[in-house]
Design a protein around this motif. Structure first.
Motif, mmCIF file in Angstrom:
data_model
loop_
_atom_site.group_PDB
_atom_site.id
_atom_site.type_symbol
_atom_site.label_atom_id
_atom_site.label_comp_id
_atom_site.label_asym_id
_atom_site.label_seq_id
_atom_site.Cartn_x
_atom_site.Cartn_y
_atom_site.Cartn_z
ATOM 1 N N ALA A 1 0.829 -1.205 0.000
ATOM 2 C CA ALA A 1 0.000 0.000 0.000
ATOM 3 C C ALA A 1 0.867 1.260 0.000
ATOM 4 C CB ALA A 1 -0.939 -0.007 1.205
ATOM 5 N N GLU A 2 1.948 1.240 0.782
ATOM 6 C CA GLU A 2 2.854 2.390 0.822
ATOM 7 C C GLU A 2 3.540 2.577 -0.527
ATOM 8 O OE1 GLU A 2 3.964 1.971 5.589
ATOM 9 O OE2 GLU A 2 5.360 1.241 4.053
ATOM 10 N N ARG A 3 3.899 1.495 -1.162
ATOM 11 C CA ARG A 3 4.538 1.589 -2.478
ATOM 12 C C ARG A 3 3.568 2.180 -3.502
ATOM 13 N NH1 ARG A 3 8.990 -0.903 -4.599
ATOM 14 N NH2 ARG A 3 9.077 -0.931 -6.871
ATOM 15 N N ALA A 4 2.314 1.718 -3.463
ATOM 16 C CA ALA A 4 1.313 2.240 -4.395
ATOM 17 C C ALA A 4 1.118 3.739 -4.204
ATOM 18 C CB ALA A 4 -0.004 1.492 -4.202
ATOM 19 N N GLU A 5 1.111 4.174 -2.953
ATOM 20 C CA GLU A 5 0.948 5.607 -2.685
ATOM 21 C C GLU A 5 2.131 6.407 -3.230
ATOM 22 O OE1 GLU A 5 -0.058 8.623 1.048
ATOM 23 O OE2 GLU A 5 0.190 6.466 1.405
ATOM 24 N N ARG A 6 3.342 5.874 -3.036
ATOM 25 C CA ARG A 6 4.531 6.563 -3.568
ATOM 26 C C ARG A 6 4.479 6.678 -5.084
ATOM 27 N NH1 ARG A 6 7.412 3.021 -0.265
ATOM 28 N NH2 ARG A 6 8.299 1.946 -2.098
ATOM 29 N N LEU A 7 4.000 5.614 -5.741
ATOM 30 C CA LEU A 7 4.000 5.574 -7.201
ATOM 31 C C LEU A 7 2.755 6.217 -7.811
ATOM 32 C CD1 LEU A 7 5.349 1.943 -7.759
ATOM 33 C CD2 LEU A 7 6.612 4.096 -7.932
ATOM 34 N N GLY A 8 1.776 6.525 -6.976
ATOM 35 C CA GLY A 8 0.566 7.164 -7.474
ATOM 36 C C GLY A 8 -0.340 6.235 -8.263
ATOM 37 N N VAL A 9 -0.402 4.963 -7.865
ATOM 38 C CA VAL A 9 -1.301 4.015 -8.527
ATOM 39 C C VAL A 9 -2.359 3.545 -7.537
ATOM 40 C CG1 VAL A 9 0.432 3.250 -10.190
ATOM 41 C CG2 VAL A 9 0.202 2.032 -8.013
ATOM 42 N N ARG A 10 -3.489 3.083 -8.083
ATOM 43 C CA ARG A 10 -4.595 2.600 -7.248
ATOM 44 C C ARG A 10 -4.402 1.104 -6.996
ATOM 45 N NH1 ARG A 10 -9.544 2.319 -8.893
ATOM 46 N NH2 ARG A 10 -8.993 2.069 -11.082
ATOM 47 N N LEU A 11 -4.308 0.739 -5.744
ATOM 48 C CA LEU A 11 -4.101 -0.662 -5.385
ATOM 49 C C LEU A 11 -4.887 -0.993 -4.123
ATOM 50 C CD1 LEU A 11 -2.419 -3.292 -6.005
ATOM 51 C CD2 LEU A 11 -0.796 -2.450 -4.288
ATOM 52 N N ARG A 12 -5.639 -2.064 -4.186
ATOM 53 C CA ARG A 12 -6.291 -2.592 -2.999
ATOM 54 C C ARG A 12 -5.417 -3.696 -2.413
ATOM 55 N NH1 ARG A 12 -12.807 -2.920 -3.741
ATOM 56 N NH2 ARG A 12 -13.113 -0.872 -4.739
ATOM 57 N N THR A 13 -5.600 -3.972 -1.140
ATOM 58 C CA THR A 13 -4.883 -5.076 -0.505
ATOM 59 C C THR A 13 -5.890 -5.973 0.199
ATOM 60 O OG1 THR A 13 -4.469 -3.845 1.538
ATOM 61 C CG2 THR A 13 -2.789 -3.708 -0.187
ATOM 62 N N ARG A 14 -5.540 -7.255 0.292
ATOM 63 C CA ARG A 14 -6.428 -8.223 0.928
ATOM 64 C C ARG A 14 -5.581 -9.292 1.603
ATOM 65 N NH1 ARG A 14 -11.660 -10.288 -0.329
ATOM 66 N NH2 ARG A 14 -12.151 -11.852 1.276
ATOM 67 N N VAL A 15 -5.802 -9.487 2.894
ATOM 68 C CA VAL A 15 -5.119 -10.551 3.625
ATOM 69 C C VAL A 15 -5.843 -11.862 3.357
ATOM 70 C CG1 VAL A 15 -4.400 -11.420 5.869
ATOM 71 C CG2 VAL A 15 -4.351 -8.957 5.420
ATOM 72 N N ALA A 16 -5.131 -12.844 2.819
ATOM 73 C CA ALA A 16 -5.697 -14.168 2.573
ATOM 74 C C ALA A 16 -4.561 -15.157 2.439
ATOM 75 C CB ALA A 16 -6.558 -14.184 1.309
ATOM 76 N N GLU A 17 -4.695 -16.291 3.090
ATOM 77 C CA GLU A 17 -3.701 -17.343 2.973
ATOM 78 C C GLU A 17 -3.826 -18.023 1.614
ATOM 79 O OE1 GLU A 17 -1.265 -18.036 4.974
ATOM 80 O OE2 GLU A 17 -1.843 -16.609 6.528
ATOM 81 N N PHE A 18 -2.701 -18.505 1.123
ATOM 82 C CA PHE A 18 -2.672 -19.219 -0.147
ATOM 83 C C PHE A 18 -2.271 -20.664 0.129
ATOM 84 C CE2 PHE A 18 -0.101 -20.004 -4.224
ATOM 85 C CZ PHE A 18 -1.212 -20.453 -4.910
ATOM 86 N N PRO A 19 -3.126 -21.635 -0.233
ATOM 87 C CA PRO A 19 -4.350 -21.490 -1.028
ATOM 88 C C PRO A 19 -5.644 -21.463 -0.202
ATOM 89 C CG PRO A 19 -3.696 -23.789 -0.998
ATOM 90 C CD PRO A 19 -2.691 -23.045 -0.142
#
Length: 277
Positions: free
Chosen positions: A76-94
């Motif tokens: 999320a911090e990286r997206a803010e620095r780069l000015g892009v829209r990004l959502r995040t979601r906590v989920a285990e894989f698989p």
């Protein structure tokens, strides 16, 4: 996925993502004809590829999915620095995939080999796809090369021996994963077995020639430090001494100072499409 402390590796993972970004950019060129409404990056880590997806598909809802909240904070911090829209979601894989909802494009970079049942996980990823949706997974390629065969000290061919030891360790890691299922890792066949069509693979080069810029050089150092940490007493005594010298910041022959350090590797991406009917 297993007992790796991914949050503790956040700096290294972000550095790796940035160093390997040339292959990601090339792979996304293969996808730019798509017009996805929803994109998932499964096992996104600190979000280097996810932010690139958000830049390539600015009209899409792009979500970075990972089991580690600390890594998603980085994303999320990286997206803010780069000015892009990004959502995040906590989920285990698989385990948590079923809760994510459908997507037109699913990307997963080097996460599959941390899952015990890789074929089962592929089926779950394929079920996330909308009809005509695309799955792209990164697995395989070529070992990384950073050093000349003959360093001028020690026994020539250090990297080949490190590769062999790491391959043994990888095999043990795979065997010890919960629910580990032996499978022939023919990824195109595995994608077809998951119900996907138009399956293909393509390999992309990462080439940072000498003399290295600071970022890739730091990644080389961190990689060698990790080899030393992970292999421990499995290293031959002379190779252990060689590795210590390479990691000595005061040594002109170490990786921090020598002019002939480079970084060359290749990553393979496997693509498949969910049929419309």
């Amino acid at each position: 996925m297993n007992d790796v402390d991914w949050a503790a590796m956040a700096d290294m993972m972000e550095l790796e993502g940035e160093t390997h970004s040339p292959y990601v950019r090339q792979a996304f060129e293969e996808l730019k004809h798509l017009a996805p409404r929803r994109v998932l990056d499964i096992g996104s880590g600190p979000g280097v590829a996810a932010c690139r997806l958000a830049a390539v598909f600015p009209q899409a809802e792009v979500t970075a999915v990972d089991g580690e909240p600390e890594l998603l904070t980085r994303a999320a911090e990286r997206a803010e620095r780069l000015g892009v829209r990004l959502r995040t979601r906590v989920a285990e894989f698989p385990e948590g995939l079923a809760e994510l909802g459908p997507a037109d494009l699913v990307w997963s970079g080097q996460a599959m080999h941390h899952v015990g049942d890789q074929q089962g996980a592929l089926r779950q990823l394929a079920r996330l796809l909308e009809p005509d949706g695309v799955l792209a997974i990164v697995e395989g390629g070529l070992p990384t090369r950073c050093l000349p065969r003959d360093l001028g000290f020690g026994i020539p061919g250090l990297e080949a021996r490190l590769d062999a030891s790491m391959a043994d360790r990888f095999n043990r890691m795979r065997a010890e994963l919960p629910g580990s299922v032996a499978v022939t890792e023919n990824w195109p066949d595995m994608l077809q077995a998951a119900g996907l069509t138009d399956v293909r693979s393509k390999t992309f080069l990462v080439d940072h020639p000498a003399p290295l810029a600071e970022g890739p050089r730091q990644f080389v150092r961190r990689s060698l430090e990790r080899h030393r940490e992970m292999l421990g007493d499995r290293l031959d005594a002379e190779d252990a001494v060689t590795l210590e010298r390479l990691l000595d910041p005061a040594d002109p022959a170490g990786v921090d100072q020598r002019a002939d350090v480079f970084l060359l590797t290749a990553k393979t991406v496997h693509f498949g499409r969910r049929p419309e009917h």
